[in-house]
Scaffold this motif. Structure first.
Motif, short mmCIF file in Angstrom:
data_model
loop_
_atom_site.label_atom_id
_atom_site.label_comp_id
_atom_site.label_asym_id
_atom_site.label_seq_id
_atom_site.Cartn_x
_atom_site.Cartn_y
_atom_site.Cartn_z
N PHE A 387 1.92 9.51 -4.60
CA PHE A 387 2.90 10.34 -3.89
C PHE A 387 3.04 11.69 -4.58
N SER A 388 3.04 12.76 -3.79
CA SER A 388 3.30 14.07 -4.36
C SER A 388 4.79 14.29 -4.58
N GLY A 389 5.61 13.64 -3.76
CA GLY A 389 7.06 13.73 -3.91
C GLY A 389 7.60 12.46 -4.56
N THR A 390 8.78 12.05 -4.14
CA THR A 390 9.41 10.86 -4.73
C THR A 390 8.62 9.62 -4.37
N PRO A 391 8.17 8.84 -5.35
CA PRO A 391 7.41 7.62 -5.04
C PRO A 391 8.25 6.63 -4.25
N ASN A 392 7.59 5.84 -3.44
CA ASN A 392 8.27 4.90 -2.57
C ASN A 392 7.64 3.53 -2.71
N ASN A 393 8.40 2.57 -3.23
CA ASN A 393 7.85 1.22 -3.35
C ASN A 393 8.41 0.26 -2.32
N SER A 394 9.00 0.82 -1.26
CA SER A 394 9.43 -0.01 -0.13
C SER A 394 8.28 -0.11 0.86
N PRO A 395 8.34 -1.05 1.82
CA PRO A 395 7.26 -1.15 2.81
C PRO A 395 6.97 0.19 3.48
N THR A 396 5.70 0.48 3.66
CA THR A 396 5.30 1.78 4.17
C THR A 396 5.19 1.77 5.68
N SER A 397 5.34 2.91 6.28
CA SER A 397 5.35 3.00 7.74
C SER A 397 3.99 2.74 8.36
N GLY A 398 2.92 3.06 7.63
CA GLY A 398 1.59 2.89 8.21
C GLY A 398 0.84 1.70 7.68
N GLY A 399 1.44 0.93 6.76
CA GLY A 399 0.75 -0.21 6.19
C GLY A 399 1.53 -1.49 6.40
N SER A 400 1.18 -2.51 5.63
CA SER A 400 1.85 -3.80 5.80
C SER A 400 2.66 -4.17 4.57
N GLY A 401 2.68 -3.32 3.54
CA GLY A 401 3.38 -3.67 2.32
C GLY A 401 3.71 -2.48 1.47
N PRO A 402 4.10 -2.73 0.21
CA PRO A 402 4.58 -1.65 -0.66
C PRO A 402 3.52 -1.15 -1.63
N PHE A 403 3.79 0.01 -2.21
CA PHE A 403 3.08 0.46 -3.40
C PHE A 403 3.73 -0.19 -4.61
N GLN A 404 2.94 -0.46 -5.65
CA GLN A 404 3.51 -1.09 -6.83
C GLN A 404 3.23 -0.27 -8.09
N SER A 405 2.08 -0.49 -8.73
CA SER A 405 1.87 0.05 -10.08
C SER A 405 0.61 0.89 -10.17
N ALA A 406 0.66 1.88 -11.05
CA ALA A 406 -0.58 2.57 -11.42
C ALA A 406 -1.53 1.59 -12.11
N MET A 407 -0.95 0.74 -12.97
CA MET A 407 -1.75 -0.26 -13.70
C MET A 407 -0.99 -1.58 -13.72
N HIS A 408 -1.47 -2.58 -13.01
CA HIS A 408 -0.91 -3.93 -13.10
C HIS A 408 -1.93 -4.76 -13.86
N LEU A 409 -1.63 -5.01 -15.13
CA LEU A 409 -2.54 -5.70 -16.04
C LEU A 409 -1.95 -7.08 -16.32
N ARG A 410 -2.66 -8.12 -15.93
CA ARG A 410 -2.04 -9.44 -15.91
C ARG A 410 -3.05 -10.55 -16.20
N ARG A 411 -2.54 -11.78 -16.27
CA ARG A 411 -3.36 -13.00 -16.31
C ARG A 411 -4.45 -12.95 -17.38
N ASN A 412 -4.06 -12.56 -18.59
CA ASN A 412 -4.97 -12.64 -19.72
C ASN A 412 -6.09 -11.61 -19.67
N THR A 413 -5.90 -10.52 -18.95
CA THR A 413 -6.91 -9.47 -18.97
C THR A 413 -6.97 -8.82 -20.34
N SER A 414 -8.15 -8.29 -20.66
CA SER A 414 -8.34 -7.57 -21.92
C SER A 414 -8.95 -6.20 -21.64
N ILE A 415 -8.54 -5.59 -20.55
CA ILE A 415 -9.06 -4.29 -20.12
C ILE A 415 -8.59 -3.19 -21.08
N SER A 416 -9.37 -2.10 -21.15
CA SER A 416 -8.97 -0.90 -21.88
C SER A 416 -9.15 0.31 -20.96
#
Length: 566
Positions: A387-416
């Motif tokens: 988003f160029s303006g205020t980020p929006n993590n509520s359901p979007t008008s043109g999609g079926s769900g929300p925006f969440q994270s720039a980086m969601h690192l989970r479940r034992n990942t070892s990414i760098s």
């Protein structure tokens, strides 16, 4: 006497006034007229679609008769003002429509494209070359079998058929699947990129029009050998262990409007570019995935490396890594459509080992094809914008769900991830997992973030913990001084000197101002994992050094309106 003489004249005047009043009070509307106002494009090869715009068409496709010269054409979809029509073989230059009992003829002329359309609906079992003087239409699942190499010339257009074109009757969108032991040699150039795109006409294309491109190699994954591929693709992961396996080359390639749910079962999607166990002998560089209906890129294990990747207006995640992927990626840019996100919660990076990430007691200790190798890729110089303006993590008008994270690192990942900038995501980092999994990888240095700028997030969500990881632990990790990570508030976003066209959704420009802190070498991470010979020295944050626009010439940020039928 005078009155009697004038009586006939008065009768005429009254009759005239009656006629005028009657005409003024006539509320009848003119009958609708069938007309053709435009055809787009006006030149296209047989087998492709064009859009006929006009008036008084019938909304039932079969109730419209369309001819090109004397040759009848199939009407694919219809509304009162638009017909999507497949250009027939031997099409003439005069286009006519008969609808609702009326006929109309286009005032201009139509030209049959010079490139024939070659249907591809069966497996490729021998070395085959696709040439730029043809258009290729993939129908259903098309496999490149072991021992065969598919070579695609620079400038070649390949279209993916819609699910309804599947000759097997399985309703599967056209998908090119390169099996273990086969190769795809798609070497485009900056001047002549190879384009995989929708078979729909310009203006009618959408997310998930077709399947996508799938490479399956012989490099290691951490899933049991009998694990099947998503969406009914043939075969299983197997016990391959050839880290240097070669599935071919993708260079200067665009993949547009792919990414499709293949069944109603969870995790049965194809992404824009899907990579299963692809080895480091494979070459991937200068690839743009646009309008993917699922992830733009997903790596399921493997060791393949890549440079110069573009994820444009994807629906779900931009870069998804799991099942033990351990390759290296440098220089990538993501630009999101703020009105299109997935019900699962869209991220720029989503990384996990597998679900739930660590073996249960019944599964036993980690071993090859049983939770090992860990997902441990190294990414560097990524620019990601939501988003160029205020980020929006509520359901979007043109999609079926929300925006969440720039980086969601989970479940034992070892990414760098190193020397990267993320701007406009509701959350910056969500560090998610157990003390013995994800957080252990943090404390041992397997999972690392250095030289990261997170900008313009929701103020309370720049850094978050999840699972057994607390917000305080995640924040302490990210803010470790030696890692040179920074958080830029929305009120200070101008300090980054992002380009005024950075968020332009049809012609973006990502080159930052020369005085931007993103370009200060002292702010960048060096050494360590970046000392690997794969990485180009790039002591700045993000995908661009301020002068080298590596997107020039081969990318297209308005594929919706591109004419691929010349």
């Amino acid at each position: 006497m005078n009155f009697m003489k004038r009586w006939p004249l008065l009768l005429l005047v009254v009759a005239g006034l009656f006629t005028v009043v009657s005409a003024c009070n006539n509320d009848d509307e003119p009958a609708p007229v069938t007309s053709i106002t435009s055809i787009s494009p006006t030149s296209a090869p047989a087998g492709t679609t064009v859009v006929i715009t006009g008036t008084n068409f019938n909304s039932t496709p079969a109730s419209n008769s369309v001819t090109f010269g004397s040759v009848a054409a199939q009407v694919v979809t219809a509304s009162a003002t638009q017909l999507v029509v497949t250009v027939p073989q031997n099409a003439g230059t005069t286009v006519s429509v008969v609808a609702n009992g009326q006929s109309a003829q286009y005032s201009g002329t139509f030209a049959l494209g010079a490139k024939p359309v070659i249907d591809v609906a069966t497996s490729i079992t021998a070395n085959t070359t696709w040439t730029s003087n043809n258009v290729y239409l993939i129908k259903g699942f098309v496999y490149v079998r072991a021992g065969a190499t598919l070579t695609i010339q620079p400038g070649t257009i390949i279209k993916g058929g819609a699910p309804g074109t599947d000759p097997a009757g399985q309703n599967r969108g056209g998908t090119l699947i390169v099996q273990p032991g086969a190769k795809l040699e798609a070497k485009g150039t900056a001047a002549q990129p190879i384009i995989f795109t929708s078979n729909a006409a310009a203006g009618q294309r959408k997310y998930g029009d077709w399947g996508g491109v799938v490479l399956i190699g012989k490099a290691p994954t951490n899933r049991p050998s009998a694990t099947t591929f998503e969406g009914g693709i043939e075969g299983t992961y197997g016990t391959y262990n050839d880290a240097a396996d070669n599935s071919g080359t993708l260079q200067y390639v665009r993949i547009e409007f792919a990414g499709i749910a293949l069944t109603t079962t969870a995790n049965s999607e194809i992404n824009g570019l899907t990579l299963y166990g692809v080895g480091s002998g494979t070459t991937l560089d200068h690839i743009q995935v646009s309008y993917s209906g699922d992830d733009s890129y997903e790596w399921f294990g493997g060791t393949v490396n890549a440079k110069y990747l573009v994820a444009f207006r994807g629906f779900d995640d931009d870069f998804d890594t799991d099942f033990g992927y351990s390759g290296k990626v440098q220089f990538g840019v993501s630009l999101r459509d703020p009105n299109a996100a997935d019900q699962s919660g869209s991220n720029s990076f989503e990384s996990d080992n597998f679900n739930p990430g660590e073996n249960t007691a019944a599964q036993g200790p980690l071993a090859v094809n049983n939770g090992f190798p860990l997902t441990s890729p190294v990414f560097a110089n990524i620019s990601s914008f939501a988003f160029s303006g205020t980020p929006n993590n509520s359901p979007t008008s043109g999609g079926s769900g929300p925006f969440q994270s720039a980086m969601h690192l989970r479940r034992n990942t070892s990414i760098s991830i190193f020397n990267s900038v993320f701007s406009g995501w509701p959350e910056g980092l969500r560090l998610d997992g157990t003390a013995t999994g994800t957080y252990n990888n943090v404390t041992t240095g397997g999972l690392d973030l250095q030289g990261i700028t997170i900008a313009n997030t929701i103020s309370t969500s720049a850094i978050k913990g999840a699972g057994a990881i607390t917000d305080a632990q995640a924040t302490a990790f990210f803010n470790t001084a030696a890692k040179k990570n920074t958080i830029v508030a929305s009120t200070d976003i101008a300090s980054l000197l992002l380009n005024a066209q950075n968020f332009n959704l049809t012609s973006p420009n990502f080159l930052v101002g020369a005085a931007s802190p993103l370009l200060v070498a002292g702010n960048a991470a060096t050494g360590g994992k970046l000392a690997d010979s794969f990485f180009t020295a790039a002591p700045y944050r993000g995908a661009f050094n301020g002068t080298d626009n590596w997107l020039a010439g081969w990318t297209n940020f308005d594929p919706q309106n591109a004419n691929y039928d010349k």
